[in-house]
Each structure stands twice: as C-alpha cells, then as structure tokens.
Design a protein around this motif. Structure first.
Motif, PDB file in Angstrom:
ATOM      1  N   ALA A   1      26.254  46.409  47.304  1.00  0.00           N
ATOM      2  CA  ALA A   1      26.514  46.023  48.675  1.00  0.00           C
ATOM      3  C   ALA A   1      25.336  46.899  49.506  1.00  0.00           C
ATOM      4  CB  ALA A   1      27.847  46.058  49.336  1.00  0.00           C
TER       5      ALA A   1
ATOM      6  N   THR B   1      33.058  39.933  53.732  1.00  0.00           N
ATOM      7  CA  THR B   1      33.071  40.513  52.471  1.00  0.00           C
ATOM      8  C   THR B   1      34.330  40.813  51.849  1.00  0.00           C
ATOM      9  OG1 THR B   1      31.740  41.750  50.650  1.00  0.00           O
ATOM     10  CG2 THR B   1      32.277  42.732  52.604  1.00  0.00           C
TER      11      THR B   1
ATOM     12  N   SER C   1      30.014  39.362  48.334  1.00  0.00           N
ATOM     13  CA  SER C   1      30.750  40.636  47.564  1.00  0.00           C
ATOM     14  C   SER C   1      29.967  41.069  46.623  1.00  0.00           C
ATOM     15  CB  SER C   1      32.044  39.649  46.889  1.00  0.00           C
ATOM     16  OG  SER C   1      32.708  40.732  46.465  1.00  0.00           O
TER      17      SER C   1
END
Length: 618
Positions: free
Chosen positions: A474, A493, A468
């Motif tokens: 990300a 995620t 996460s």
C-alpha cells in the motif's frame, strides 16, 4: 262504480307490496358471535362472521361490519392471500355510506395493506392528512401505521416523533405502555452506528432520551456494574423521562442474565504446528477476557492443543464432552470447522473461530466467528454505494486472498447497483505497479497531442478505486496512483494496509487512504482503550504483532454466554473490540467495522453513513 275502482286499486297495491323484498331482520346473533370471537382473539373467525353479517346489512351498518372485518384480517400473522381478501372488501365499499370517521378508517386500512405489501412510500400517501375530530383510538392507529412506514424508509427521526405523539394521545397507562413497547422495538431496528448522530440531532429531550438509551443498550459491555454506571449517567441527563423506571429495570434484568458462563468451557486451538503463532495470540486474548471477568463468574477453562490435523479437533471435542465441558471455543482451522459443519447435530455448543465452507445448512449449536476478510470487502462495497460511488476499479495482489477480496467486493457492489469497470492484479513481490495502474484506469492522452505535449490521464468515468495489499504494497501503490494523476479518485481499502500498530514515519505515505478496521486498533472507537494499553505491556513478543487475533480471542470468550441471545435477536448488537457483533440466521457472527483515514501517518476515525444500505439494495 267508484267503490269498485277504489277496491281494485287497493288490491293492486297490496299485490305489488307482496312482490317487494321485505327488510331483513338485523343479524344480531351473527354480530354478537363476531364480537365474542374478536374478544377471544380468534381474529380470522371473527372477520368471517362480520362479513356474513355484512351480507344482511345495508348502508352505514354494512360498511361498519366490513371495516371491522378488514381490521381483523390485518391482525398478525397476515398471509398474502389475506391481504388480497382485505383489499377486495375495501374495494366493495361506497363513499356515500361512510361518514368522516368511516372514510378515515378506510384510508388507514388501505395504507396498512399497502405498507404490508412492501410499499411504505405509497402507504404514507393513503393516510388521512389530518387527525382532527377523529376518535383517539383511530388517530393512534393512523399514527402507528405512519410510524411503521417511516421506519421502513429509514426516516428514523420522523418515525420516533410519530411514536411519541401516538403515546401522548392515550390517557390509559396500559395503552401508553403498549405504545412505548412498540417505540422501543422500533429503536432496536435502527443500525447501531446511526444512534449517536440521531441522538445528537434530536431537538426534543424525550426523543434524545430514547435514542441515548438505545445507544446505551447497544454499546454497554455485558457487566452489570458497567450498565449501572451508564444508567446513572443517563438518568442524570434525562430526569423524569417516560422510559424510567420500566425500561431501565428491563435492561438491568437483561444484564443480570448476561455473562453467566457454563461451569466448564473447553478451548481447542492448534498450539503446535503451522498455526501455532496465530493460536497463541488468540489464546492470550481469551485469557485476557478470562481475567477481565469477575472472579465469581469465571468458567473453568481447559485448553486442548489440536495440532495440525483437522480431524483431531473432533477427537478433542469428544474428549471435552467426556470431561464435562458444557461448551467449546474453537477450532481455528477452516477444514476443522467444515468437519463440524457437516455434522447433523452437536451435543454441546461450539463457537468456531473461522468459517466453514458454505453449506445449505449448519448444525444448530454451531456458531461461526472469525476475522473474515471478505466481510471487509463487502462493507467497502456498501460504503461506496452509500457515498454515491457507482463505477469502480479494483487493484489487488495476485494471491488467493486478493482473488477472494475482489470477488466479494464485486458481488456486493454489483448487487447494490454499482459497476466494476476494470480489475487488475499486481505481482505481490513487485515494487513498480505502474503497468497495473495504467491498465486499470486506462491512462492515456485524450487530447490528441503527441510527444512531450501528451498528458496521460485516467478515464473520467471512474469514481472509486478499491484496493488491498500489505502495508508495504500500500505504501508503494498509493504514491504511484497519485503520480499517475489518480490521486483525486476516492480510494477504499481493507485493514490489510495497516499493521495494527502506529507507525507515522512509514505510514505517512498512506495519508488520505480510507480503510476499514476493528475498533480495538482505532483511537476513539475502541470500547476498552485502558485494556489495550495494559495488555501491550503484558503480551508476548509474537502476540504483540497480531493485535487483531488478540481481539478475536477476547471477544470469543466475552460473547460465549450471549450466543443463544444473539441467535434469538438478530437485530441486537454486542459492541465488541472486533466490531459491532450480530448473528445471522445461520449462526454466523457478523462484524460492523469502523472506518479511518490516514492523516499525518496516523489512522483517524471518520464517520459512518447515516443511510441503511438495505434501502438502497431494495
């Protein structure tokens, strides 16, 4: 002499007969009393009378009385000791006293006991393989037990077909209706996300009709006009279906009762202070739901600014009661919700927009609804197990949220039989996550080569990465995972990786990443796409950046009239814009979210698993 011998023989015979047991009189009074008690619904007392009668009967008559007793012992509610007694009575019966019908009846009762003991697979094996030459009532009972066992195993198609077959046996309309009621109750147990696929794969029109009606009941908004539109389309497709008109009329009655707000609802939000931006987004969502409600059904809304102090929420609650409020939406702050959770009782219902600190129990009128991030981690763990992933690595930012997410994922994943091999936290402000990735996946050369010939690769026993982070994190993490030759490992995620607004130019770095999110943000999942398009032109600037909180506010007002219903029906789901909403026994509203994959920088909806995770945990 001959006469003397004959007389002696007769005397001896009579003497012997005097010592032999005489046949007992049939216990007609006891049997009549048992039948009367059974008719009155006193099942346990009737069973006791049948067992008393069985003591004075022999052969087939004794076996019939025992079978009657066991059948009555298994009528709900059934206590664990009752199952033991029923099993003991069955074990005393001898095959030689049972005809074909008696043997089939004993097999069904044995299967029912095994099913009630929590072993549906073994119960299926006990059931008679054929229904030929059996009375209709017994054949229907066998099919009912079979359907119950199949449902417990999640074999919904077979369970539904068995219920339909059972109903077709009955000539009496009342018996057929009882069978249909059991079928409808079973449909309510099917996870809502499985209904569309089950309906698409059903081969018989009657089965498709039942499944489609159950899907309609789950997903139609709580507005009578919306229900009528859905029912008209259903009737055109399934003209003459046995669900009509009874079950359609029932849905109309239920929807007519939906959406009836109390006259006055207080909204308590911290519109000033550090939570003001979030509170404003939620308020705009509540107002959107208010104006989406027919004018003649809108409640009076009074807005209370609770500020930053948790204690002030209780003061405003008391003021709302004094002003005549019949329900409250809020508070938002976790500390304030905890204060409400500590009360023994609440005079009027409270729909809190966060979750209190865990407690052994909560006031009956407190309902807790929020975008709990731990719920996303739990659903990620469940999806991983359903997808056959057993060995996971966790990558999280070193933040309080990261800690909570990894803990929630680990607890659920390991409960379901998975193993977390490694957990690594990375600095939230960093740009290079190589060290965390290498440590998490134990990346090194495993060929024994050195220097330029060395080829570092991840360990081979990892079949899932759970991560996460913010969209920025990300977009850096995912390409670096691929650089380190970990791109072939599936990644799950949370919604935190997606800003909530399409951004293909930046999000193309996330292509292939799978994440959970609310329907409001996913094309093809949002039940109100036209509403979101309209709100995007009306919401304030800051609120536009917080679409999930807008959705939370919208659903909060929409489900407020349904709180008691959801509490009474834990299997019932309301399809909101934040997910499929259910309520557990503690008053917490849970959300079934959707899954999406980034393709060309855009989130694209992907399917859900067909198998219920409860089966795997069991």
């Amino acid at each position: 002499m001959r006469h003397i011998v004959l007389s002696l023989l007769i005397a001896l015979f009579l003497s012997a007969c005097a010592g032999m047991p005489r046949p007992a009189d049939p216990p007609t009074d006891t049997l009549a009393r048992a039948a009367q008690l059974e008719q009155e619904g006193a099942h346990r007392a009737a069973a006791s009378e049948y067992l008393v009668a069985a003591e004075r009967l022999r052969g087939a008559d004794r076996a019939r009385a025992q079978l009657n007793a066991v059948d009555l012992l298994l009528r709900p509610p059934v206590e664990p000791d009752t199952l033991g007694e029923a099993s003991r009575v069955l074990g005393q019966m001898e095959d030689r006293h049972l005809d074909t019908v008696g043997k089939a009846r004993r097999a069904e009762l044995n299967a029912r006991i095994t099913w009630m003991e929590g072993d549906p697979q073994t119960a299926m094996g006990h059931l008679p393989p054929s229904l030929d030459h059996l009375p209709i009532g017994l054949a229907a009972r066998i099919l009912e037990t079979r359907a119950s066992a199949l449902a417990d195993m999640g074999r919904w198609h077979e369970a539904l077909e068995t219920r339909i077959r059972q109903g077709a046996l009955y000539q009496n309309p009342e018996d057929r209706l009882v069978s249909q009621e059991a079928l409808w109750a079973m449909l309510q147990q099917i996870p809502a996300r499985q209904l569309p696929d089950l309906a698409a794969r059903a081969t018989r029109s009657e089965a498709r009709g039942w499944l489609s009606l159950a899907e309609l009941a789950h997903d139609t908004p709580p507005r009578l006009a919306a229900l009528e539109t859905s029912l008209e389309a259903w009737q055109r497709q399934f003209d003459g279906h046995p669900a009509a008109p009874r079950f359609l009329d029932r849905l109309r009655e239920q929807w007519a009762a939906y959406g009836h707000f109390p006259e006055h609802v207080a909204v308590m939000l911290p519109l000033t202070g550090r939570f003001s931006t979030a509170a404003q987004a939620i308020l705009e969502g509540i107002l959107a739901a208010y104006y989406d409600t027919p004018a003649d059904n809108r409640p009076e809304l009074r807005i209370h600014d609770t500020g930053e102090q948790a204690e002030s929420a209780w003061t405003h609650y008391q003021q709302a009661i004094a002003d005549g409020a019949r329900g409250v939406i809020g508070p938002l702050d976790r500390q304030a919700v905890t204060l409400f959770a500590q009360r023994e009782s609440l005079p009027i219902p409270v729909l809190a927009l966060n979750h209190a600190e865990p407690r052994p129990s909560y006031p009956g009128s407190l309902y807790q609804f929020g975008l709990n991030p731990e719920a996303e981690a739990i659903q990620a763990a469940e999806r991983a197990i359903l997808d056959g992933r057993q060995r996971a690595v966790i990558l999280m930012p070193r933040t309080d949220l990261g800690e909570r997410l990894q803990r929630a994922f680990r607890d659920r994943f390991e409960t379901l039989g998975g193993q977390v091999i490694s957990t690594q936290f990375f600095a939230p402000e960093a740009s290079d996550y190589g060290a965390s990735i290498i440590a998490a996946l134990d990346i090194r050369d495993r060929s024994g080569r050195t220097g330029r010939d060395a080829v570092p690769v991840p360990r081979e026993d990892v079949d899932l990465i759970f991560l996460s982070g913010s969209p920025r994190q990300a977009r850096l993490l995912w390409p670096q995972l691929r650089f380190h030759r970990a791109g072939q490992i599936p990644v799950l995620t949370t919604s935190h990786v997606y800003s909530g607004r399409p951004d293909p130019r930046h999000d193309q770095d996330l292509d292939g990443l799978v994440f959970a999110d609310i329907p409001w943000l996913l094309e093809g999942a949002n039940p109100r796409p036209e509403l979101r398009a309209r709100l995007d032109t009306q919401l304030s600037g800051n609120t536009l950046q917080l679409p999930r909180l807008v959705a939370l506010g919208f659903d909060a007002l929409q489900i407020f009239p349904l709180l008691e219903r959801l509490a009474d029906r834990p299997n019932e789901r309301y399809q909101g814009v934040t997910g499929g909403l259910r309520m557990d026994a503690t008053g917490h509203i849970t959300r079934d979210m959707n899954w999406a994959r980034f393709i060309s920088g855009q989130p694209r909806l992907i399917g859900q698993s067909d198998r219920p995770v409860a089966d795997l945990s069991r």
